[in-house]
Scaffold this active site. Structure first.
Site, PDB file in Angstrom:
ATOM      1  N   ARG A   1      37.534  37.602  40.346  1.00 34.83           N
ATOM      2  CA  ARG A   1      38.792  37.198  40.472  1.00 34.83           C
ATOM      3  C   ARG A   1      39.781  38.377  41.047  1.00 34.83           C
ATOM      4  NH1 ARG A   1      37.064  38.401  34.276  1.00 34.83           N
ATOM      5  NH2 ARG A   1      36.067  40.328  35.099  1.00 34.83           N
TER       6      ARG A   1
ATOM      7  N   CYS B   1      38.353  44.992  33.435  1.00 38.45           N
ATOM      8  CA  CYS B   1      37.410  45.011  34.661  1.00 38.45           C
ATOM      9  C   CYS B   1      35.930  45.171  33.794  1.00 38.45           C
ATOM     10  CB  CYS B   1      37.509  45.936  35.270  1.00 38.45           C
ATOM     11  SG  CYS B   1      36.719  46.904  35.976  1.00 38.45           S
TER      12      CYS B   1
HETATM   13 ZN   LIG Z   1      37.181  45.295  37.617  1.00 38.76          ZN
END
Ligand SMILES: [Zn+2]
Length: 122
Positions: free
Chosen positions: A64, A116
């Site tokens: 992403r 993350c």
């Molecule tokens: Zn990440």
């Protein structure tokens, strides 16, 4: 001697102006106004002669957050090193050193991001 005078007449490229270029690109991306620079056939021919990226970006491998897209930059603009969670070891440091020493890249950016997946595991 001639090349030195030529360089002195060029506008100064500072780390701040490069960072500003990245921030402007991110603003274009985040407002859905990306211009997708440096993707032309001419650009492909230019960089076939050699690369002169203006920034090293150390980024997460997360699908992403591709640096070229989120900074709205093109071919040959960024020297990107991607690992899950921005984890940097000897191999990655070697890549940074190559970019700085051999390509004379003046700016290193470490790009973190929200949500993350790796940070949730640590
Ligand atoms: Zn990440």
């Amino acid at each position: 001697m001639v090349s030195c005078q030529h360089k002195m007449n060029q506008p100064a490229v500072t780390e701040n102006s490069i960072l500003e270029k990245l921030l402007q690109g991110n603003n274009r991306f985040s407002t859905a106004h990306s211009i997708h620079p440096d993707e032309s056939r001419q650009r492909i021919h230019e960089i076939a002669k050699g690369q002169h990226p203006f920034a090293v970006v150390i980024s997460c491998s997360d699908s992403r957050v591709p640096p070229e897209l989120i900074f709205d930059q093109g071919l040959g603009d960024l020297f990107v090193i991607r690992t899950a969670g921005n984890l940097v070891g000897g191999l990655e440091i070697g890549s940074v050193e190559y970019a700085v020493e051999h390509l004379q890249v003046p700016l290193i950016v470490v790009l973190g991001h929200e949500q993350c997946g790796l940070s949730k595991l640590l």
